[in-house]
Scaffold this motif. Sequence first.
Motif, PDB file in Angstrom:
ATOM      1  N   ALA A  37       7.909  -0.226  -8.599  1.00  0.00           N
ATOM      2  CA  ALA A  37       6.771  -0.837  -7.912  1.00  0.00           C
ATOM      3  C   ALA A  37       6.702  -2.334  -8.175  1.00  0.00           C
ATOM      4  N   ALA A  38       7.076  -2.750  -9.374  1.00  0.00           N
ATOM      5  CA  ALA A  38       7.003  -4.167  -9.732  1.00  0.00           C
ATOM      6  C   ALA A  38       7.932  -5.024  -8.877  1.00  0.00           C
ATOM      7  N   GLU A  95       4.275  -7.183  -2.922  1.00  0.00           N
ATOM      8  CA  GLU A  95       3.531  -7.444  -1.682  1.00  0.00           C
ATOM      9  C   GLU A  95       3.253  -6.183  -0.871  1.00  0.00           C
ATOM     10  N   TYR A  96       3.697  -5.027  -1.376  1.00  0.00           N
ATOM     11  CA  TYR A  96       3.513  -3.765  -0.657  1.00  0.00           C
ATOM     12  C   TYR A  96       2.553  -2.844  -1.409  1.00  0.00           C
ATOM     13  N   GLU A  97       2.139  -1.772  -0.733  1.00  0.00           N
ATOM     14  CA  GLU A  97       1.281  -0.760  -1.337  1.00  0.00           C
ATOM     15  C   GLU A  97       2.004   0.581  -1.306  1.00  0.00           C
ATOM     16  N   TRP A 139       5.570   6.781  -0.896  1.00  0.00           N
ATOM     17  CA  TRP A 139       6.014   5.959   0.225  1.00  0.00           C
ATOM     18  C   TRP A 139       5.526   4.522   0.073  1.00  0.00           C
ATOM     19  N   LEU A 140       6.451   3.590   0.224  1.00  0.00           N
ATOM     20  CA  LEU A 140       6.118   2.168   0.228  1.00  0.00           C
ATOM     21  C   LEU A 140       5.600   1.803   1.618  1.00  0.00           C
TER      22      LEU A 140
END
Length: 218
Positions: free
Chosen positions: A73-74, A78-80, A105-106
């Motif tokens: 995730a790091a 800029e995504y969730e 899911w990104l």
Amino acid sequence: MSSPDGGRPITATEADRRWDPWTPSVVAARLATCPAPWAVAGGWALDLFAGAISRAHDDIEITVPRTDFPQIAAAFPEYEWDIVGEGRLWPYSSAATRPDLHQTWLRDPFTGAFHLDVFREPHDGETWICRRDPAITLPYTELIRTTTTGIPYLIPEVVLLFKAKANRPKDDSDFHRVVPLLPEHRLARLNSWLTQLHPDHPWLTEICAPAISSSPTE
């Protein structure tokens, strides 16, 4: 186990409409400095093993030890992230602790498009544990291979083991394309695992067939 609060239904039609998958090279570039032992999974992993793209892919999946997901995730600040399962979608923070939900899911927060599916897998330190049968384990040094261009991918027998459960037309096509490329030790391992999880699977008859061509150099 009951579903966590806050999830909403997501249909296959909606998911298909919102998926805009990246390629393995794009994912690998973004994760070039990530220390977690991640690898491309699914149909893309079989293409990387075979050295050629066989078909269009509706998504892209990677696998990572569950506790190492924050390192993935790091790399995408800029995504969730959403967790998906049981036909429902939850914000990552709402369902991250559910051990039976692994798909993550990104999502682009501006367009709503999904670009990457991360499987958060059970493990014991540096040993992968199969979520469908904890008796099946491998050290990550055996679980993951790397292409000549530096893209890590799951070994094909693990990919086919997971594809065997659904055995959709594309899974059957993947099986028939890849099995002739597998060396004997990979065929034997796939045969053992399928016998353990799916003892009546039709692939078992073909794995045991005598005519198997030579494997590619690994």
